[in-house]
Scaffold this motif. Structure first.
Motif, PDB file in Angstrom:
ATOM      1  N   HIS A 187       0.890  -1.213   0.062  1.00 45.76           N
ATOM      2  CA  HIS A 187      -0.044  -0.086   0.045  1.00 45.76           C
ATOM      3  C   HIS A 187       0.746   1.316   0.088  1.00 45.76           C
ATOM      4  O   HIS A 187       0.366   2.118  -0.596  1.00 45.76           O
ATOM      5  N   ARG A 188       1.916   1.315   0.766  1.00 49.06           N
ATOM      6  CA  ARG A 188       2.960   2.335   0.859  1.00 49.06           C
ATOM      7  C   ARG A 188       3.382   2.898  -0.529  1.00 49.06           C
ATOM      8  O   ARG A 188       3.781   3.832  -0.748  1.00 49.06           O
ATOM      9  N   LYS A 189       3.769   1.594  -1.360  1.00 48.29           N
ATOM     10  CA  LYS A 189       4.557   1.742  -2.553  1.00 48.29           C
ATOM     11  C   LYS A 189       3.669   2.097  -3.646  1.00 48.29           C
ATOM     12  O   LYS A 189       4.200   2.273  -4.655  1.00 48.29           O
ATOM     13  N   MET A 190       2.258   2.305  -3.463  1.00 51.89           N
ATOM     14  CA  MET A 190       1.769   2.299  -4.467  1.00 51.89           C
ATOM     15  C   MET A 190       1.689   3.691  -5.082  1.00 51.89           C
ATOM     16  O   MET A 190       1.924   4.844  -4.496  1.00 51.89           O
ATOM     17  N   PRO A 191       1.888   3.896  -6.467  1.00 50.39           N
ATOM     18  CA  PRO A 191       2.222   5.165  -7.062  1.00 50.39           C
ATOM     19  C   PRO A 191       1.198   6.242  -6.805  1.00 50.39           C
ATOM     20  O   PRO A 191      -0.028   5.987  -7.024  1.00 50.39           O
ATOM     21  N   VAL A 192       1.604   7.640  -6.775  1.00 46.66           N
ATOM     22  CA  VAL A 192       0.878   8.918  -6.611  1.00 46.66           C
ATOM     23  C   VAL A 192       0.473   9.434  -7.875  1.00 46.66           C
ATOM     24  O   VAL A 192       1.383   9.499  -8.685  1.00 46.66           O
ATOM     25  N   GLN A 193      -0.595   9.617  -8.231  1.00 44.84           N
ATOM     26  CA  GLN A 193      -0.930  10.121  -9.543  1.00 44.84           C
ATOM     27  C   GLN A 193      -0.822  11.577  -9.645  1.00 44.84           C
ATOM     28  O   GLN A 193      -0.985  12.434  -8.413  1.00 44.84           O
ATOM     29  N   CYS A 194      -0.476  12.170 -10.555  1.00 40.44           N
ATOM     30  CA  CYS A 194      -0.189  13.748 -10.881  1.00 40.44           C
ATOM     31  C   CYS A 194      -1.371  14.354 -10.460  1.00 40.44           C
ATOM     32  O   CYS A 194      -2.547  14.126 -10.973  1.00 40.44           O
ATOM     33  N   SER A 195      -1.353  15.372  -9.530  1.00 38.23           N
ATOM     34  CA  SER A 195      -2.663  16.044  -8.890  1.00 38.23           C
ATOM     35  C   SER A 195      -3.221  17.035 -10.126  1.00 38.23           C
ATOM     36  O   SER A 195      -4.364  17.584  -9.956  1.00 38.23           O
ATOM     37  N   ALA A 196      -2.204  17.087 -11.121  1.00 37.90           N
ATOM     38  CA  ALA A 196      -3.152  17.824 -12.317  1.00 37.90           C
ATOM     39  C   ALA A 196      -3.957  17.186 -13.036  1.00 37.90           C
ATOM     40  O   ALA A 196      -4.494  17.673 -14.221  1.00 37.90           O
ATOM     41  N   LYS A 197      -3.993  15.608 -12.661  1.00 33.15           N
ATOM     42  CA  LYS A 197      -5.058  14.856 -13.340  1.00 33.15           C
ATOM     43  C   LYS A 197      -4.855  14.505 -14.978  1.00 33.15           C
ATOM     44  O   LYS A 197      -5.581  14.527 -15.905  1.00 33.15           O
ATOM     45  N   CYS A 198      -3.368  14.488 -15.380  1.00 36.78           N
ATOM     46  CA  CYS A 198      -3.008  14.348 -16.435  1.00 36.78           C
ATOM     47  C   CYS A 198      -3.037  12.814 -16.867  1.00 36.78           C
ATOM     48  O   CYS A 198      -2.835  12.497 -17.885  1.00 36.78           O
ATOM     49  N   GLY A 199      -2.833  12.045 -15.822  1.00 34.90           N
ATOM     50  CA  GLY A 199      -3.034  10.666 -16.083  1.00 34.90           C
ATOM     51  C   GLY A 199      -1.654  10.049 -15.581  1.00 34.90           C
ATOM     52  O   GLY A 199      -1.603   8.740 -15.864  1.00 34.90           O
ATOM     53  N   LYS A 200      -0.520  10.809 -15.563  1.00 34.63           N
ATOM     54  CA  LYS A 200       0.682  10.405 -15.452  1.00 34.63           C
ATOM     55  C   LYS A 200       1.056  10.139 -13.782  1.00 34.63           C
ATOM     56  O   LYS A 200       0.420  10.729 -13.071  1.00 34.63           O
ATOM     57  N   ARG A 201       2.267   9.324 -13.518  1.00 30.44           N
ATOM     58  CA  ARG A 201       2.680   9.324 -12.255  1.00 30.44           C
ATOM     59  C   ARG A 201       3.446  10.322 -11.691  1.00 30.44           C
ATOM     60  O   ARG A 201       4.263  11.237 -12.447  1.00 30.44           O
ATOM     61  N   ALA A 202       3.018  10.917 -10.532  1.00 32.93           N
ATOM     62  CA  ALA A 202       3.913  12.269  -9.828  1.00 32.93           C
ATOM     63  C   ALA A 202       5.269  11.755  -9.673  1.00 32.93           C
ATOM     64  O   ALA A 202       5.495  10.720  -9.186  1.00 32.93           O
ATOM     65  N   GLN A 203       6.054  12.686 -10.119  1.00 35.34           N
ATOM     66  CA  GLN A 203       7.452  12.499  -9.647  1.00 35.34           C
ATOM     67  C   GLN A 203       8.389  13.496  -8.661  1.00 35.34           C
ATOM     68  O   GLN A 203       9.327  13.377  -8.248  1.00 35.34           O
ATOM     69  N   LEU A 204       7.400  14.281  -8.304  1.00 33.93           N
ATOM     70  CA  LEU A 204       7.887  15.456  -7.388  1.00 33.93           C
ATOM     71  C   LEU A 204       6.885  16.155  -6.586  1.00 33.93           C
ATOM     72  O   LEU A 204       5.563  15.946  -6.911  1.00 33.93           O
ATOM     73  N   LYS A 205       7.166  16.618  -5.692  1.00 32.01           N
ATOM     74  CA  LYS A 205       6.436  17.590  -4.676  1.00 32.01           C
ATOM     75  C   LYS A 205       6.442  18.932  -4.683  1.00 32.01           C
ATOM     76  O   LYS A 205       7.768  19.279  -4.242  1.00 32.01           O
ATOM     77  N   ARG A 206       5.726  19.806  -5.112  1.00 27.66           N
ATOM     78  CA  ARG A 206       6.214  21.017  -5.169  1.00 27.66           C
ATOM     79  C   ARG A 206       6.372  21.752  -3.823  1.00 27.66           C
ATOM     80  O   ARG A 206       5.471  21.760  -3.027  1.00 27.66           O
ATOM     81  N   PRO A 207       7.360  22.557  -3.491  1.00 27.70           N
ATOM     82  CA  PRO A 207       7.432  22.898  -2.204  1.00 27.70           C
ATOM     83  C   PRO A 207       6.736  24.199  -1.972  1.00 27.70           C
ATOM     84  O   PRO A 207       6.193  24.379  -0.713  1.00 27.70           O
ATOM     85  N   LYS A 208       6.102  24.843  -3.094  1.00 23.94           N
ATOM     86  CA  LYS A 208       5.554  26.183  -2.833  1.00 23.94           C
ATOM     87  C   LYS A 208       4.180  25.801  -2.600  1.00 23.94           C
ATOM     88  O   LYS A 208       3.265  26.516  -1.551  1.00 23.94           O
TER      89      LYS A 208
END
Length: 350
Positions: free
Chosen positions: A15-36
């Motif tokens: 469960h912890r290793k499940m990929p997080v989806q891009c919050s812009a809903k483009c369908g791709k996997r998220a690769q970073l978290k914006r500090p801002k």
């Protein structure tokens, strides 16, 4: 518990290793978290958000007009390298109609600036933007290596900052540009606000959050900060993911700089309150000064020695240079009133 539920640990790990989806809903996997913002984004959506926010800042503040000749302050570091890349990209994408040139200042720091200028030269070739380099040696007859040998490591950054600001203006005038853009980011501006509060410097506190300083009507080349609301962490991430060529070594003379203490303080506050950087900038923007205080503030004019902008009869650069040449390197350090009399004596000796 694990004995009773043998599959729990395995399922929890999955469960912890499940990929997080891009919050812009483009369908791709998220690769970073914006500090801002804290948003989880894929690289492409991060690039788009980063570039669009800077474009919005430029348009909202009306930083440029079509046909402007713009000098990009280039040091080879992450901020100026990303700035050059972004200015080139946005100028082409949104058809700003700008003519761009890189402007670098060689302070004469062996083992630091000579290496970073090689990066700037590579940026010139990579982005196909012409480059102009000016040196302290040519402008003032001094290098920072020579200045540090005279003044030591305590106040050397004061000399460098004063000379560098004037050197950028001189270079811009030689090039005939009508705008200078610098890579000052949100972190830099927040640090400057804190520094000016600690100094009690109302005059600088009033203008340090301005996105543009100087204007043609004042006889000064305008300086713009397109990265005013851009976090330093995001500039680093953008440079890293775009694989931009930049110089990352810290100046060998800067570890004791006053700004470093303001930076450390802000980083600690940011851990508790992530919006602290933008909050500090907004506080500076909303600063209100009474007419009584404004009447006491120095007005900007021109230096009677060199002709460049100054709030005093003689600019700080000329005072410092006179002190160095006369063997009095501490002459320009501190408040202007302290060195006014000694400087007048130096002028009489000429």
């Amino acid at each position: 518990f694990i004995k009773r539920y043998p599959n729990y640990q395995r399922r929890y790990s999955l469960h912890r290793k499940m990929p997080v989806q891009c919050s812009a809903k483009c369908g791709k996997r998220a690769q970073l978290k914006r500090p801002k913002t804290g948003d989880a984004l894929c690289k492409d959506c991060f690039y788009f958000a980063f570039e669009t926010e800077i474009h919005y800042t430029i348009v909202k503040a009306k930083l440029f007009n079509r046909g402007d000749y713009v000098a990009i302050g280039a040091s080879g570091g992450k901020d100026s390298t990303v700035l050059a890349y972004i200015m080139k990209t946005l100028n082409n994408r949104y058809d700003y109609g700008l003519k761009l040139v890189l402007l670098s200042i060689d302070e004469g720091i062996t083992g630091y600036r000579d290496d970073s200028l090689e990066t700037v030269k590579r940026n010139r070739d990579q982005y196909e933007i012409p480059l102009k380099i000016l040196s302290y040696e040519d402008l003032y007859g001094w290098t920072m290596d020579k200045i540090v040998a005279q003044v030591g490591l305590k106040n050397n950054c004061t000399f460098c900052g004063v000379f560098r600001r004037q050197a950028l203006d001189r270079g811009a005038m030689q090039l005939g540009v009508n705008k200078i853009v610098t890579g000052h980011n949100a972190d830099d501006i927040a640090e400057t606000v804190i520094m000016n509060i600690l100094r009690g410097d109302i005059a600088r506190l009033q203008r340090c959050t301005a996105i543009t300083t100087g204007s043609d009507s004042e006889g000064v080349i305008s300086r713009c900060k397109p990265f005013k609301y851009t976090y330093e962490k995001e500039i680093v991430m953008y440079a890293y993911f775009k694989q931009l060529d930049y110089f990352s070594t810290e100046c060998i003379y800067s570890p004791n700089a006053y700004r470093g203490y303001a930076r450390s303080y802000i980083k600690e506050v940011e851990k508790i309150r992530p919006s602290a950087i933008i909050d500090i900038i907004h506080s500076g923007e909303n600063l209100s000064i009474t007419d009584k205080v404004k009447s006491r503030l120095p007005t900007q004019g021109t230096c009677k020695e060199c002709g460049y902008i100054s709030s005093q009869d003689v600019c700080k650069a000329c005072v410092m240079l006179a002190g160095l040449n006369k063997g009095l390197p501490q002459l320009g350090i501190g408040k202007s009133s302290k060195h006014k009399k000694p400087f007048q004596q130096l002028l009489q000796e000429k």
